[in-house]
Scaffold this motif. Structure first.
Motif, PDB file in Angstrom:
ATOM      1  N   HIS B 228       0.955  -1.086  -0.149  1.00  0.00           N
ATOM      2  CA  HIS B 228       0.098  -0.274  -0.092  1.00  0.00           C
ATOM      3  C   HIS B 228       0.928   1.352  -0.136  1.00  0.00           C
ATOM      4  N   ILE B 229       1.972   1.238   0.884  1.00  0.00           N
ATOM      5  CA  ILE B 229       2.831   2.366   0.878  1.00  0.00           C
ATOM      6  C   ILE B 229       3.665   2.681  -0.446  1.00  0.00           C
ATOM      7  N   ARG B 230       4.073   1.513  -1.181  1.00  0.00           N
ATOM      8  CA  ARG B 230       4.614   1.741  -2.301  1.00  0.00           C
ATOM      9  C   ARG B 230       3.340   2.341  -3.545  1.00  0.00           C
ATOM     10  N   ALA B 231       2.245   1.699  -3.418  1.00  0.00           N
ATOM     11  CA  ALA B 231       1.478   2.160  -4.336  1.00  0.00           C
ATOM     12  C   ALA B 231       0.854   3.534  -4.046  1.00  0.00           C
ATOM     13  N   ALA B 232       0.689   3.989  -2.860  1.00  0.00           N
ATOM     14  CA  ALA B 232       0.385   5.478  -2.595  1.00  0.00           C
ATOM     15  C   ALA B 232       1.463   6.417  -3.095  1.00  0.00           C
ATOM     16  N   GLY B 233       2.747   5.881  -2.949  1.00  0.00           N
ATOM     17  CA  GLY B 233       4.023   6.746  -3.638  1.00  0.00           C
ATOM     18  C   GLY B 233       3.943   6.974  -5.107  1.00  0.00           C
ATOM     19  N   LEU B 234       3.649   6.102  -5.694  1.00  0.00           N
ATOM     20  CA  LEU B 234       3.866   5.888  -7.176  1.00  0.00           C
ATOM     21  C   LEU B 234       2.527   6.196  -7.757  1.00  0.00           C
ATOM     22  N   ALA B 235       1.311   6.156  -7.337  1.00  0.00           N
ATOM     23  CA  ALA B 235       0.150   6.584  -7.852  1.00  0.00           C
ATOM     24  C   ALA B 235      -0.998   6.688  -6.727  1.00  0.00           C
ATOM     25  N   PRO B 236      -0.927   7.996  -6.252  1.00  0.00           N
ATOM     26  CA  PRO B 236      -1.794   8.347  -5.067  1.00  0.00           C
ATOM     27  C   PRO B 236      -3.247   7.960  -5.365  1.00  0.00           C
ATOM     28  N   ARG B 237      -3.775   8.526  -6.514  1.00  0.00           N
ATOM     29  CA  ARG B 237      -5.177   8.261  -6.815  1.00  0.00           C
ATOM     30  C   ARG B 237      -5.449   6.879  -7.099  1.00  0.00           C
ATOM     31  N   ALA B 238      -4.853   5.926  -7.699  1.00  0.00           N
ATOM     32  CA  ALA B 238      -5.131   4.687  -7.838  1.00  0.00           C
ATOM     33  C   ALA B 238      -4.941   3.931  -6.503  1.00  0.00           C
ATOM     34  N   ALA B 239      -4.068   4.310  -5.712  1.00  0.00           N
ATOM     35  CA  ALA B 239      -4.036   3.567  -4.230  1.00  0.00           C
ATOM     36  C   ALA B 239      -5.257   3.945  -3.647  1.00  0.00           C
ATOM     37  N   ARG B 240      -6.003   5.046  -3.723  1.00  0.00           N
ATOM     38  CA  ARG B 240      -7.035   5.481  -3.004  1.00  0.00           C
ATOM     39  C   ARG B 240      -8.219   4.351  -3.554  1.00  0.00           C
ATOM     40  N   PHE B 241      -8.385   4.666  -4.905  1.00  0.00           N
ATOM     41  CA  PHE B 241      -9.411   3.708  -5.456  1.00  0.00           C
ATOM     42  C   PHE B 241      -9.370   2.347  -5.042  1.00  0.00           C
ATOM     43  N   ALA B 242      -8.078   1.724  -4.755  1.00  0.00           N
ATOM     44  CA  ALA B 242      -7.977   0.574  -4.302  1.00  0.00           C
ATOM     45  C   ALA B 242      -8.140   0.315  -2.624  1.00  0.00           C
ATOM     46  N   GLY B 243      -8.874   1.337  -1.878  1.00  0.00           N
ATOM     47  CA  GLY B 243      -9.005   1.120  -0.784  1.00  0.00           C
ATOM     48  C   GLY B 243      -8.025   1.681   0.246  1.00  0.00           C
ATOM     49  N   VAL B 244      -6.706   2.086  -0.183  1.00  0.00           N
ATOM     50  CA  VAL B 244      -5.814   2.538   0.698  1.00  0.00           C
ATOM     51  C   VAL B 244      -6.201   4.087   1.335  1.00  0.00           C
ATOM     52  N   LYS B 245      -6.418   3.925   2.722  1.00  0.00           N
ATOM     53  CA  LYS B 245      -6.676   5.405   3.333  1.00  0.00           C
ATOM     54  C   LYS B 245      -5.588   6.035   3.391  1.00  0.00           C
ATOM     55  N   PRO B 246      -5.427   7.249   2.872  1.00  0.00           N
ATOM     56  CA  PRO B 246      -4.047   8.130   3.013  1.00  0.00           C
ATOM     57  C   PRO B 246      -4.010   8.613   4.662  1.00  0.00           C
ATOM     58  N   GLU B 247      -5.039   8.808   5.247  1.00  0.00           N
ATOM     59  CA  GLU B 247      -4.876   9.003   6.755  1.00  0.00           C
ATOM     60  C   GLU B 247      -4.144   7.878   7.623  1.00  0.00           C
ATOM     61  N   THR B 248      -4.526   6.634   7.298  1.00  0.00           N
ATOM     62  CA  THR B 248      -4.168   5.660   7.845  1.00  0.00           C
ATOM     63  C   THR B 248      -2.436   5.713   7.854  1.00  0.00           C
ATOM     64  N   LEU B 249      -2.036   5.868   6.275  1.00  0.00           N
ATOM     65  CA  LEU B 249      -0.583   5.607   5.848  1.00  0.00           C
ATOM     66  C   LEU B 249       0.188   6.579   6.688  1.00  0.00           C
ATOM     67  N   VAL B 250      -0.569   8.185   6.742  1.00  0.00           N
ATOM     68  CA  VAL B 250       0.147   9.129   7.323  1.00  0.00           C
ATOM     69  C   VAL B 250       0.561   8.869   8.968  1.00  0.00           C
ATOM     70  N   ALA B 251      -0.610   8.314   9.518  1.00  0.00           N
ATOM     71  CA  ALA B 251      -0.399   7.954  10.834  1.00  0.00           C
ATOM     72  C   ALA B 251       0.819   6.788  11.034  1.00  0.00           C
ATOM     73  N   PHE B 252       0.534   5.647  10.170  1.00  0.00           N
ATOM     74  CA  PHE B 252       1.398   4.630  10.427  1.00  0.00           C
ATOM     75  C   PHE B 252       2.967   5.131   9.935  1.00  0.00           C
ATOM     76  N   CYS B 253       3.217   5.738   8.909  1.00  0.00           N
ATOM     77  CA  CYS B 253       4.590   6.050   8.435  1.00  0.00           C
ATOM     78  C   CYS B 253       5.178   7.116   9.390  1.00  0.00           C
ATOM     79  N   LEU B 254       4.528   8.389   9.871  1.00  0.00           N
ATOM     80  CA  LEU B 254       5.090   9.145  10.919  1.00  0.00           C
ATOM     81  C   LEU B 254       5.308   8.401  12.183  1.00  0.00           C
ATOM     82  N   GLY B 255       4.261   7.375  12.625  1.00  0.00           N
ATOM     83  CA  GLY B 255       4.528   6.795  14.186  1.00  0.00           C
ATOM     84  C   GLY B 255       5.709   5.934  13.758  1.00  0.00           C
ATOM     85  N   LEU B 256       5.923   5.078  12.795  1.00  0.00           N
ATOM     86  CA  LEU B 256       6.909   4.074  12.685  1.00  0.00           C
ATOM     87  C   LEU B 256       8.371   4.890  12.777  1.00  0.00           C
ATOM     88  N   SER B 257       8.583   5.811  11.902  1.00  0.00           N
ATOM     89  CA  SER B 257       9.727   6.424  11.771  1.00  0.00           C
ATOM     90  C   SER B 257      10.201   7.419  13.211  1.00  0.00           C
TER      91      SER B 257
END
Lengths: 295, 358
Positions: B228-257
């Motif tokens: 999902h992370i790679r998909a969101a980086g390469l094609a944000p719109r496509a990732a969103r249509f595939a059900g990837v929630k940008p909010e979840t990724l923001v929280a996950f990526c900032l939380g992890l790092s």
């Protein structure tokens, strides 16, 4: 009783570095380029300006040198983003890290040297403060009323359309980046030549980043930048007054105020831009995107 | 004339070759800089890149390699995950400082208890502190759309002032004769992060860095979240249509790092640094950004890049001692390296062809 007028004059001085840097970045961003290297360009300007002022004994030559140095140090960023199509966020960060290092490296001989005295302008304020205030209507006029400004905005809103109309997208953007660098350089030099009166490593202390936030706050307009810079200057002056008045809060906590204020302001303005669809001018359409003409 | 033709996929061989090219270009440009400054360029480059490993004093400097590389790798492997998704955590330095403060707080509160649980609790507190500091930009971006770049960066300056306040105020060593700075955790066995194998420099942070490399490799190449992370980086719109929630990724990526950055801060303050001072943050959080890019945002690349940048730190210190080179030289080197890397990157994304004249 606090003399409000004197306080306002202090505010004008305190907001000048940010005002210059943010106005420069405003023009850069209206051309569609996000340059996160403001902090690096400011610190290079602070050093180059101080060194030139010290060697020539003329502070005004110092500011001219700072503008030149700021524009020059922005050129690698321009080359990376405009010709080598590098990511603008990463390239801007590289510029900041490089500028901070370069200034620390060449700043050693300047440590402990005093800045030459400057004769004050009207109301006892530095001439550069007045120049900064003059830049606000000038840049507003340039962006909104001049032909060159219209082209610059066109390049920033939609670079493909501007290219199709025959405008040289790269040339406009390189000029905008260099202008942003020159303005950041002058802003940085104001800190070393006119405020602190000496050179210390890392003396810009995040001013460049605050300037970037103020461009967002301004909704990409020159009067908005002035409002943001004054808001920041106001918080800084207030914080210094509280320190001087001996408030029972640790100095380290008081000195957080400008940074916290920046975050609060950034959040408030971002929320407005997010929830109201028609909040006037929002970010330029092509901001941060690479431009690559296939033919 | 030449023109650039976009590649449909990044060229795999060049992906590996460009960081090497960038390092070589940095050495050449650095040599020119040294020559301008009046130093012998060959001696300077050899002192920075060769002597720490194979020179006469290598016995002392070699263990330092792991000490310096561990925080860089630990922070960079977290940052790279976010950078892949276009989520820019630039404030790792602040999360590192807050992690160090939170971890040290546990130790200082427990002092002088000898219990075994103290060090593990410090690690948890360090990670949690960093995580909490990183969640501020995450929440502000998700809720209000505020730029995580600017908020996380502003919080670095706030964190630096909290560290200064701690060193001069609440955490000041009561037996320190009024000097600023906390108790030295290295002298408190239950809280110390010692060298595990003598002569290697390896402390618990090195172990954590190795685990972080493995875990992020697994995440990015084997786990659906990494996809999902790679998909969101390469094609944000496509990732969103595939059900990837940008909010979840923001929280996950900032939380992890930021949790990893906080942990790095804790390992440093309990080990090599020893105490909370107003200069706990020494810039690892910023250098880690360079490490992440130099390592091509890939865990294995980050491992190598972390070791290389650690080498420039040690070599820089050595050059300061032997050649009297200014300390800021390393910083300039690191900035130049990122410049060259971003420049050479063009080759992986574009093919250079001759322009066909009409």
């Amino acid at each position: 009783m606090i003399d409000l007028f004197a306080l306002f004059l202090m505010l004008l001085s305190a907001s000048t570095p940010i005002l210059f840097a943010a106005l420069g970045e405003l023009v850069t961003e209206r051309a569609g380029v996000l340059n996160l290297g403001v902090e690096g360009m400011m610190i290079v300007g602070a050093l180059a300006g101080f060194a030139a002022a010290h060697h020539t004994g003329n502070p005004f030559l110092g500011f001219a040198a700072a503008a030149l140095a700021g524009a020059l140090i922005a050129l690698p960023f321009a080359a990376l983003t405009q010709f080598l199509l590098a990511n603008q966020v990463a390239s801007g960060l590289a510029l900041t890290l490089f500028g901070l290092g370069l200034a620390a490296l060449f700043g050693k001989p300047m440590e402990g040297v005093k800045a030459p005295a400057m004769s004050p302008g009207p109301l006892g304020l530095n001439w550069i403060v007045w120049l900064g205030l003059l830049m606000v209507p000038t840049i507003w006029w340039f962006l909104n009323r001049s032909r060159a400004g219209l082209i610059l905005r066109g390049v920033g809103e939609n670079h493909d359309a501007a290219h199709a109309l025959g405008y040289d997208v790269r040339r406009v953007r390189i000029a905008a980046i260099a202008f942003g660098g020159a303005m950041a350089g002058v802003g940085g030099a104001f800190i070393s030549i006119a405020t602190v009166l000496q050179w210390t490593e890392g003396m810009t202390a995040g001013a460049g980043w605050i300037a970037l936030a103020i461009v967002v706050f301004s909704n990409w307009t020159a009067p908005g930048v002035l409002a943001g810079a004054w808001l920041f200057g106001g918080v800084t002056v207030l914080q210094l007054r509280l320190q001087a008045a001996g408030v029972r809060v640790p100095v380290q906590l008081l000195s957080m105020a400008p940074y916290l204020a920046t975050i609060i302001v950034l959040v408030a303005i971002s929320a407005r831009q997010k929830y109201s669809r028609r909040a006037g001018g929002t970010a330029p359409g092509s901001l941060g995107q690479d431009f690559h003409a296939l033919r | 004339m030449i023109r650039l033709v976009p590649r449909s996929e990044a060229a795999p061989l060049l992906q590996i070759a460009t960081p090497v090219l960038a390092v070589l270009a940095t050495m050449i440009a650095g040599g020119i800089l040294f020559a301008i400054m009046g130093y012998d360029p060959v001696a300077a480059i050899r002192t920075i890149f060769w002597d720490p490993l194979f020179g006469p004093a290598a016995g002392y400097s070699r263990p330092q390699l792991l000490v310096k590389a561990a925080p860089l790798i630990l922070i960079a492997s977290g940052l790279a995950v976010g950078f892949r998704a276009g989520i820019w955590n630039i404030g790792a330095e602040g999360q590192y400082i807050i992690g160090a403060i939170c971890g040290a707080a546990v130790a200082l509160a427990a002092y002088p208890a000898p219990e075994m649980w103290i060090f593990p609790a410090m690690v948890v507190a360090g990670a949690a502190g960093g995580w909490a500091w990183g969640m501020i930009p995450a929440l502000l971006r998700n809720r209000f759309g505020a730029s995580e770049i600017l908020v996380s960066l502003m919080l670095v300056y706030v964190a630096q002032r909290i560290a200064a306040w701690m060193a001069f105020g609440p955490m000041r060593n009561p037996e320190g004769f009024g000097m600023p700075g906390s108790r030295n955790l290295q002298q408190y066995p239950a809280a110390a992060n010692p060298e595990l194998i003598p002569g290697t420099g390896a402390h618990w942070g090195v172990v954590a860095a190795a685990l972080a490399v493995l875990a992020t490799w697994f995440l990015m190449s084997r786990h659906i979240r990494g996809f999902h992370i790679r998909a969101a980086g390469l094609a944000p719109r496509a990732a969103r249509f595939a059900g990837v929630k940008p909010e979840t990724l923001v929280a996950f990526c900032l939380g992890l790092s930021s949790a990893l950055a906080g942990m790095a801060g804790l390992f440093e303050v309990a080990g090599p640094a020893g105490q909370i001072t107003d200069t706990v943050g020494v810039g690892y959080g910023f250098t880690a950004i360079i490490v992440a890019f130099l390592g091509r945002l890939h865990p294995v690349g980050i491992l190598l890049a972390g070791l290389l940048l650690a080498l420039t730190y040690i070599g820089g210190e050595l050059a300061q001692l032997t050649l009297n080179l200014p300390a800021a030289t390393v910083q300039v080197f690191q900035g130049m390296l990122l410049f060259f890397l971003l420049g050479f990157d063009l080759l992986t994304r574009f093919r250079i062809a001759r322009r066909i004249t009409a």
